[in-house]
Motif scaffolding. Structure first.
Motif, PDB file in Angstrom:
ATOM      1  N   ARG A  14      27.896 -12.741  45.764  1.00  0.00           N
ATOM      2  CA  ARG A  14      28.767 -12.955  44.604  1.00  0.00           C
ATOM      3  C   ARG A  14      30.064 -13.651  45.020  1.00  0.00           C
ATOM      4  O   ARG A  14      30.551 -14.545  44.335  1.00  0.00           O
ATOM      5  CB  ARG A  14      29.048 -11.619  43.912  1.00  0.00           C
TER       6      ARG A  14
ATOM      7  N   ALA B 236      28.317 -24.051  44.656  1.00  0.00           N
ATOM      8  CA  ALA B 236      28.459 -22.632  45.012  1.00  0.00           C
ATOM      9  C   ALA B 236      27.167 -21.848  44.767  1.00  0.00           C
ATOM     10  O   ALA B 236      26.824 -20.962  45.558  1.00  0.00           O
ATOM     11  CB  ALA B 236      29.613 -22.009  44.240  1.00  0.00           C
ATOM     12  N   ASP B 237      26.433 -22.178  43.712  1.00  0.00           N
ATOM     13  CA  ASP B 237      25.203 -21.435  43.428  1.00  0.00           C
ATOM     14  C   ASP B 237      24.041 -21.829  44.346  1.00  0.00           C
ATOM     15  O   ASP B 237      22.982 -21.211  44.300  1.00  0.00           O
ATOM     16  CB  ASP B 237      24.806 -21.570  41.958  1.00  0.00           C
TER      17      ASP B 237
ATOM     18  N   ALA C 245      34.344 -21.170  44.693  1.00  0.00           N
ATOM     19  CA  ALA C 245      34.960 -22.408  44.176  1.00  0.00           C
ATOM     20  C   ALA C 245      35.948 -22.106  43.052  1.00  0.00           C
ATOM     21  O   ALA C 245      36.990 -22.743  42.951  1.00  0.00           O
ATOM     22  CB  ALA C 245      33.887 -23.367  43.695  1.00  0.00           C
ATOM     23  N   ALA C 246      35.640 -21.110  42.234  1.00  0.00           N
ATOM     24  CA  ALA C 246      36.504 -20.777  41.106  1.00  0.00           C
ATOM     25  C   ALA C 246      37.730 -19.965  41.527  1.00  0.00           C
ATOM     26  O   ALA C 246      38.706 -19.903  40.797  1.00  0.00           O
ATOM     27  CB  ALA C 246      35.701 -19.985  40.078  1.00  0.00           C
ATOM     28  N   ASP C 247      37.673 -19.341  42.692  1.00  0.00           N
ATOM     29  CA  ASP C 247      38.763 -18.476  43.162  1.00  0.00           C
ATOM     30  C   ASP C 247      39.859 -19.226  43.899  1.00  0.00           C
ATOM     31  O   ASP C 247      40.562 -18.650  44.708  1.00  0.00           O
ATOM     32  CB  ASP C 247      38.207 -17.370  44.078  1.00  0.00           C
ATOM     33  N   SER C 248      40.026 -20.517  43.657  1.00  0.00           N
ATOM     34  CA  SER C 248      41.034 -21.269  44.419  1.00  0.00           C
ATOM     35  C   SER C 248      42.430 -21.040  43.927  1.00  0.00           C
ATOM     36  O   SER C 248      42.745 -20.529  42.948  1.00  0.00           O
ATOM     37  CB  SER C 248      40.715 -22.753  44.391  1.00  0.00           C
TER      38      SER C 248
ATOM     39  N   ARG D 140      29.278 -17.272  45.374  1.00  0.00           N
ATOM     40  CA  ARG D 140      29.082 -17.896  44.047  1.00  0.00           C
ATOM     41  C   ARG D 140      30.417 -18.137  43.345  1.00  0.00           C
ATOM     42  O   ARG D 140      30.567 -19.128  42.630  1.00  0.00           O
ATOM     43  CB  ARG D 140      28.198 -17.008  43.159  1.00  0.00           C
ATOM     44  N   ASN D 141      31.365 -17.231  43.525  1.00  0.00           N
ATOM     45  CA  ASN D 141      32.662 -17.342  42.852  1.00  0.00           C
ATOM     46  C   ASN D 141      33.714 -18.058  43.695  1.00  0.00           C
ATOM     47  O   ASN D 141      34.836 -18.240  43.235  1.00  0.00           O
ATOM     48  CB  ASN D 141      33.170 -15.949  42.477  1.00  0.00           C
TER      49      ASN D 141
ATOM     50  N   ARG E  37      40.271 -18.320  52.692  1.00  0.00           N
ATOM     51  CA  ARG E  37      40.107 -19.721  52.265  1.00  0.00           C
ATOM     52  C   ARG E  37      40.809 -20.660  53.239  1.00  0.00           C
ATOM     53  O   ARG E  37      40.247 -21.675  53.661  1.00  0.00           O
ATOM     54  CB  ARG E  37      40.642 -19.926  50.853  1.00  0.00           C
TER      55      ARG E  37
ATOM     56  N   CYS F 292      30.753 -20.344  52.360  1.00  0.00           N
ATOM     57  CA  CYS F 292      32.011 -20.769  51.722  1.00  0.00           C
ATOM     58  C   CYS F 292      32.458 -22.127  52.266  1.00  0.00           C
ATOM     59  O   CYS F 292      32.936 -22.979  51.513  1.00  0.00           O
ATOM     60  CB  CYS F 292      33.094 -19.715  51.943  1.00  0.00           C
TER      61      CYS F 292
END
Length: 145
Positions: A136, A113-114, A142-145, A139-140, A72, A104
């Motif tokens: 995957r 993300a989708d 943004a949520a994995d910050s 897709r994930n 990131r 990313c």
């Protein structure tokens, strides 16, 4: 002083913000024209030395980055630097890992993300982001910050 790509340079992708980043496969010869001022290399082993500043993100072929936090930070740095520098993102083939990183970076630049994989396939390479786990991961992202 701004040193950027032209959107007509080989492999250059334009992000929604207007940032330009070149993706490429390192197994191919260096494209003609200007060289990068900064590069992010996504490889399972340390890349060769270059004439330009470069970062290595350990990332085995067909897999995911070994350290997601480091990934990131590397994507954020590359996108930030692309505002005024010639930034290159590259792996061996230039599709899977490179496409995943570009997707990313697109999420960081505001692409949902989708939709990021489709965005990169449309603007960079139609077969970018090669594996189900890479898709995957995007897709994930943004949520994995």
């Amino acid at each position: 002083m701004t040193e950027n790509w032209s959107d007509s340079d080989p492999g250059v992708m334009s992000f929604p913000s207007g940032a330009l980043v070149r993706g490429r496969g390192l197994r191919n010869p260096l494209p003609p024209g200007p060289t990068p001022t900064f590069a992010l290399y996504l490889l399972g082993k340390q890349p060769p030395t270059t004439e330009w500043e470069a970062r290595w993100l350990p990332w085995p072929d067909f897999r995911l980055p070994k350290d997601r936090r480091q990934a990131r930070l590397a994507f954020e740095e590359a996108l930030t630097r692309a505002a005024g520098e010639r930034v290159e993102v590259a792996c061996e083939g230039g599709r899977g890992r490179t496409g995943t990183a570009l997707a990313c970076m697109a999420v960081l630049d505001g692409v949902p993300a989708d939709e990021a994989v489709a965005f990169v396939r449309r603007h960079y390479h139609p077969r970018a982001v090669e594996t189900p786990w890479q898709r995957r991961y995007v897709r994930n992202f943004a949520a994995d910050s």
